[in-house]
Design an enzyme around this catalytic site. Structure first.
Site, PDB file in Angstrom:
ATOM      1  CE1 TYR A 148      -9.378  -2.879   0.587  1.00 15.77           C
ATOM      2  CE2 TYR A 148      -8.576  -1.005  -0.664  1.00 15.77           C
ATOM      3  CZ  TYR A 148      -8.330  -2.113   0.130  1.00 15.77           C
ATOM      4  OH  TYR A 148      -7.040  -2.457   0.463  1.00 15.77           O
ATOM      5  CG  HIS A 159      -5.547  -6.294   0.270  1.00 16.24           C
ATOM      6  ND1 HIS A 159      -6.700  -6.307   1.012  1.00 16.24           N
ATOM      7  CD2 HIS A 159      -5.749  -7.142  -0.777  1.00 16.24           C
ATOM      8  CE1 HIS A 159      -7.577  -7.110   0.425  1.00 16.24           C
ATOM      9  NE2 HIS A 159      -7.025  -7.632  -0.663  1.00 16.24           N
ATOM     10  NE  ARG A 187      -2.429  -5.901   7.073  1.00 14.00           N
ATOM     11  CZ  ARG A 187      -3.571  -6.495   6.802  1.00 14.00           C
ATOM     12  NH1 ARG A 187      -4.084  -7.370   7.652  1.00 14.00           N
ATOM     13  NH2 ARG A 187      -4.222  -6.231   5.688  1.00 14.00           N
ATOM     14  NE  ARG A 223      -7.013 -13.347   5.801  1.00 20.71           N
ATOM     15  CZ  ARG A 223      -7.385 -12.090   5.604  1.00 20.71           C
ATOM     16  NH1 ARG A 223      -7.087 -11.467   4.482  1.00 20.71           N
ATOM     17  NH2 ARG A 223      -8.042 -11.441   6.535  1.00 20.71           N
ATOM     18  CG  PHE A 231     -13.067   1.453   7.653  1.00 22.82           C
ATOM     19  CD1 PHE A 231     -12.660   0.925   6.432  1.00 22.82           C
ATOM     20  CD2 PHE A 231     -13.701   0.608   8.553  1.00 22.82           C
ATOM     21  CE1 PHE A 231     -12.894  -0.404   6.106  1.00 22.82           C
ATOM     22  CE2 PHE A 231     -13.946  -0.729   8.242  1.00 22.82           C
ATOM     23  CZ  PHE A 231     -13.538  -1.227   7.009  1.00 22.82           C
ATOM     24  CE  LYS A 260      -3.833  -2.262   2.398  1.00 20.52           C
ATOM     25  NZ  LYS A 260      -4.900  -2.067   3.392  1.00 20.52           N
ATOM     26  CB  THR A 265      -7.055  -5.441  10.027  1.00 22.97           C
ATOM     27  OG1 THR A 265      -7.615  -6.563   9.345  1.00 22.97           O
ATOM     28  CG2 THR A 265      -7.371  -4.170   9.267  1.00 22.97           C
TER      29      THR A 265
HETATM   30  P1  CMP Z   1      -7.298  -4.466   3.867  1.00 24.53           P
HETATM   31  O1  CMP Z   1      -6.846  -5.816   4.284  1.00 24.53           O
HETATM   32  O2  CMP Z   1      -6.746  -3.889   2.614  1.00 24.53           O
HETATM   33  O3  CMP Z   1      -8.903  -4.479   3.781  1.00 24.53           O
HETATM   34  C1  CMP Z   1      -9.716  -3.369   4.035  1.00 24.53           C
HETATM   35  C2  CMP Z   1      -8.922  -2.195   4.541  1.00 24.53           C
HETATM   36  O4  CMP Z   1      -9.691  -1.217   5.205  1.00 24.53           O
HETATM   37  C3  CMP Z   1      -7.941  -2.669   5.606  1.00 24.53           C
HETATM   38  O5  CMP Z   1      -6.940  -3.442   5.047  1.00 24.53           O
HETATM   39  C4  CMP Z   1      -7.519  -1.348   6.217  1.00 24.53           C
HETATM   40  O6  CMP Z   1      -6.601  -0.636   5.402  1.00 24.53           O
HETATM   41  C5  CMP Z   1      -8.872  -0.616   6.220  1.00 24.53           C
HETATM   42  N1  CMP Z   1      -9.566  -0.793   7.511  1.00 24.53           N
HETATM   43  C6  CMP Z   1     -10.126  -1.908   8.001  1.00 24.53           C
HETATM   44  N2  CMP Z   1     -10.695  -1.683   9.204  1.00 24.53           N
HETATM   45  C7  CMP Z   1     -10.481  -0.370   9.461  1.00 24.53           C
HETATM   46  C8  CMP Z   1     -10.832   0.483  10.546  1.00 24.53           C
HETATM   47  N3  CMP Z   1     -11.515   0.028  11.600  1.00 24.53           N
HETATM   48  N4  CMP Z   1     -10.449   1.782  10.471  1.00 24.53           N
HETATM   49  C9  CMP Z   1      -9.762   2.235   9.419  1.00 24.53           C
HETATM   50  N5  CMP Z   1      -9.401   1.477   8.358  1.00 24.53           N
HETATM   51  C10 CMP Z   1      -9.763   0.200   8.384  1.00 24.53           C
END
Ligand code: CMP
Length: 137
Positions: free
Chosen positions: A49, A115, A102, A85, A57, A9, A91
Site C-alpha cells: 500500500y 481489494h 463491499r 471493480r 488512513f 481482507k 471503497t
Molecule cells: P483498497 O481498495 O484495498 O485500497 C486502499 C485501502 O485503504 C482501501 O481499500 C481501504 O481499505 C482503505 N481506505 C481507503 N480510503 C480510506 C479512508 N478514507 N479511511 C480509511 N481507510 C481507507
C-alpha cells in the site's frame, strides 16, 4: 483475457465470508488462476500500500491488513480489472451499490472486505507481489 489481483481482507475472512465471495466471483464469470492464503507482515502491507503512505488512513490500514490472514487471488476474465471493480463496488462499504461485494460483506471505508487492482499496470505489479512465478497464459 485479462487478469486482476483480488484480496479477500481480514474482516471478511474472520466473518467466514471467503467461500461466499469466491462463489460470487465464479458466478460473475471469473476463473481462479491463482489462490493463496497469506498472513501479511507489516513490511509487506506497507510495501503493498506504499502509494497511500502519506494518507491519514495509512497506519490504521496497515494495522487492519496485518490483523489476520487474507486470501490473495488472481482472477481471469475478459475485462477483468473493470468488471471486478464493478463487482466490488465503492471503497466505502456504507456507500457501495446494493448487491456489490463491499455492500454485502464490508463494513466501512477500511473494513471493506475486498481489494481489486485499479489498472493493468497495477494488476501486473500486484499479481507479482503475491505470485512470484505465476504464468499469465
Ligand atoms: P483498497 O481498495 O484495498 O485500497 C486502499 C485501502 O485503504 C482501501 O481499500 C481501504 O481499505 C482503505 N481506505 C481507503 N480510503 C480510506 C479512508 N478514507 N479511511 C480509511 N481507510 C481507507
Amino acid at each position: 483475457m485479462e487478469y486482476t489481483l483480488c484480496i479477500i481482507k481480514p474482516d471478511a475472512i474472520s466473518k467466514g465470508f471467503t467461500g461466499k465471495i469466491i462463489d460470487e466471483c465464479l458466478k460473475a464469470g471469473f476463473t481462479i488462476h491463482g489462490i493463496r492464503k497469506v498472513g501479511l507482515t507489516r513490511d509487506q502491507a506497507r510495501s503493498f500500500y506504499k502509494v497511500h503512505e502519506h494518507k491519514p488512513f495509512f497506519e490504521p490500514l496497515i494495522a487492519f491488513m496485518t490483523s489476520g490472514p487474507s486470501v490473495a487471488l488472481v482472477l481471469k476474465k475478459e475485462n477483468a480489472i473493470e468488471d471486478f471493480r464493478a463487482l466490488m463496488g465503492e471503497t466505502d462499504a456504507r456507500k457501495a451499490q446494493k448487491g456489490t461485494l463491499r455492500q454485502k460483506y464490508g463494513e466501512d471505508n477500511r473494513k471493506n472486505a475486498v481489494h481489486g487492482s485499479d489498472s493493468p499496470e497495477n494488476a501486473k505489479k500486484e499479481i507479482a507481489f503475491f505470485f512470484a512465478n505465476i504464468d499469465l497464459i
